[in-house]
Design a protein around this motif. Structure first.
Motif, PDB file in Angstrom:
ATOM      1  N   THR A  78      42.688  32.692  24.312  1.00 44.42           N
ATOM      2  CA  THR A  78      41.609  33.520  24.940  1.00 44.42           C
ATOM      3  C   THR A  78      40.597  32.438  24.879  1.00 44.42           C
ATOM      4  N   ALA A  79      39.761  32.243  25.994  1.00 42.21           N
ATOM      5  CA  ALA A  79      38.820  31.390  26.325  1.00 42.21           C
ATOM      6  C   ALA A  79      37.426  32.373  26.431  1.00 42.21           C
ATOM      7  N   LEU A 111      33.485  31.923  26.552  1.00 42.91           N
ATOM      8  CA  LEU A 111      32.460  31.063  27.305  1.00 42.91           C
ATOM      9  C   LEU A 111      31.220  31.358  27.168  1.00 42.91           C
ATOM     10  N   VAL A 141      32.452  29.912  35.748  1.00 40.69           N
ATOM     11  CA  VAL A 141      33.497  30.798  35.748  1.00 40.69           C
ATOM     12  C   VAL A 141      34.307  30.741  37.067  1.00 40.69           C
ATOM     13  N   LEU A 192      36.600  27.788  37.197  1.00 41.01           N
ATOM     14  CA  LEU A 192      37.689  27.898  36.367  1.00 41.01           C
ATOM     15  C   LEU A 192      38.727  28.572  37.196  1.00 41.01           C
ATOM     16  N   ARG A 193      38.268  29.712  37.548  1.00 42.89           N
ATOM     17  CA  ARG A 193      39.345  30.554  38.074  1.00 42.89           C
ATOM     18  C   ARG A 193      39.957  29.795  39.411  1.00 42.89           C
ATOM     19  N   ILE A 246      39.126  35.545  30.138  1.00 46.16           N
ATOM     20  CA  ILE A 246      37.881  34.765  29.868  1.00 46.16           C
ATOM     21  C   ILE A 246      37.044  35.979  29.045  1.00 46.16           C
ATOM     22  N   ALA A 266      33.870  38.979  33.663  1.00 47.18           N
ATOM     23  CA  ALA A 266      34.734  38.598  32.621  1.00 47.18           C
ATOM     24  C   ALA A 266      35.803  39.517  32.264  1.00 47.18           C
TER      25      ALA A 266
END
Length: 292
Positions: free
Chosen positions: A98-99, A101, A128, A131-132, A165, A182
């Motif tokens: 689990t990230a 942020l 974000v 990242l995705r 996220i 998120a």
């Protein structure tokens, strides 16, 4: 996890992680602190802290089933190398990551990272997005306000799926951002738990306004847990073991889906003899286990 202070040794990490897995805990959590500015009053927890992702990588190899969470890594890092690190950790752990942020709040850390803290909320949103893209697009290309990526392959992708996220933050704009973007929200060590239900409601409302399912979100509470037996006014998760158990149940009623007990924010732990700190942690692991 043992991550701050003298008790944060590889042996203590391994002992806590393996016992937590045997006892049926759901997830092991870490946090980030890159620098402790000289003269800063932030307290002993942040004076000496291991890197959260290296710690989780170590624990991925010493455990088999228990999930691995970071609450949080901050968006003053560069998202492309972080995306690669998180993707690899997700894969080597078998999809257990689990990230979490955050935006960051220590000016000296932004300075050291070469990042301007201005407009960090907008930076976090683009972070974000990057990242995705890194985890999902066959060919990654991005031209944003803060980050640029020329058309590139970014393989291998995280397996079996990208990690969820979570976003932190306490201001209304941060809570709404978590609801819009998120997979959930994570509270901070300074959270006033008496008002956590209102924060959760705000995140849910923002998710619904964005056309998302609020029931699918996770709400993770960093439980700054301190055993302080005795009468008198107290804060949630500070008190006797029975009081702490009651608080866990109360937080579930407020909408919290996940709670982790963080002993790193107990000065009596991070400044204690390492053996005594580990003994205390192992006692609490047994006493507060999900099946207890």
């Amino acid at each position: 996890m043992p991550q701050a202070g003298a008790w944060a040794t590889p042996e203590a990490m391994r002992a806590v992680a393996t016992r937590a897995e045997r006892l049926g805990y759901h997830e092991l959590w870490t946090f980030q602190r890159m620098l402790y500015p000289v003269g800063h009053p932030m307290g002993p927890t942040y004076r000496s802290v291991h890197d959260p992702l290296i710690t989780l990588s170590y624990l991925a190899g010493t455990t088999e089933r228990i999930r691995l969470g970071v609450a949080v890594v901050n968006a003053f890092l560069q998202p492309v190398p972080l995306a690669k690190q998180l993707a690899t950790l997700q894969t080597v752990s078998g999809g257990r990551l689990t990230a979490g942020l955050g935006l960051g709040w220590v000016p000296e850390e932004f300075e050291a990272a070469g990042v301007d803290p201005a407009r960090r909320g907008r930076r976090g949103e683009e972070f974000v997005e990057v990242l995705r893209r890194m985890w999902g697009d066959e060919v990654v290309e991005h031209r944003g306000e803060f980050y640029r990526i020329s058309p590139s392959y970014a393989d291998p992708k995280p397996s079996p799926t990208p990690p969820p996220i979570l976003l932190g933050g306490t201001a209304e704009v941060a809570l709404r951002r978590a609801g819009r973007l998120a997979d959930g929200w994570v509270s901070s060590s300074r959270e006033d738990l008496s008002g956590i239900a209102a924060r959760i409601a705000l995140v849910r409302s923002a998710a619904e306004e964005a056309g998302r399912d609020p029931a699918a979100l996770r709400f993770v509470c960093r439980g700054v847990t301190r055993t302080r037996p005795g009468p008198g006014e107290r804060r949630r998760l500070t008190g006797t073991l029975d009081e702490i158990r009651d608080d866990v149940a109360w937080l579930a009623e407020q909408g919290v889906t996940d709670l982790f007990h963080d002993l790193n924010f107990d000065p009596h732990v991070v400044t204690a003899d390492p053996a005594e700190a580990l003994r205390h942690a192992e006692e609490l692991l047994e006493a507060l286990a999900p099946s207890a």
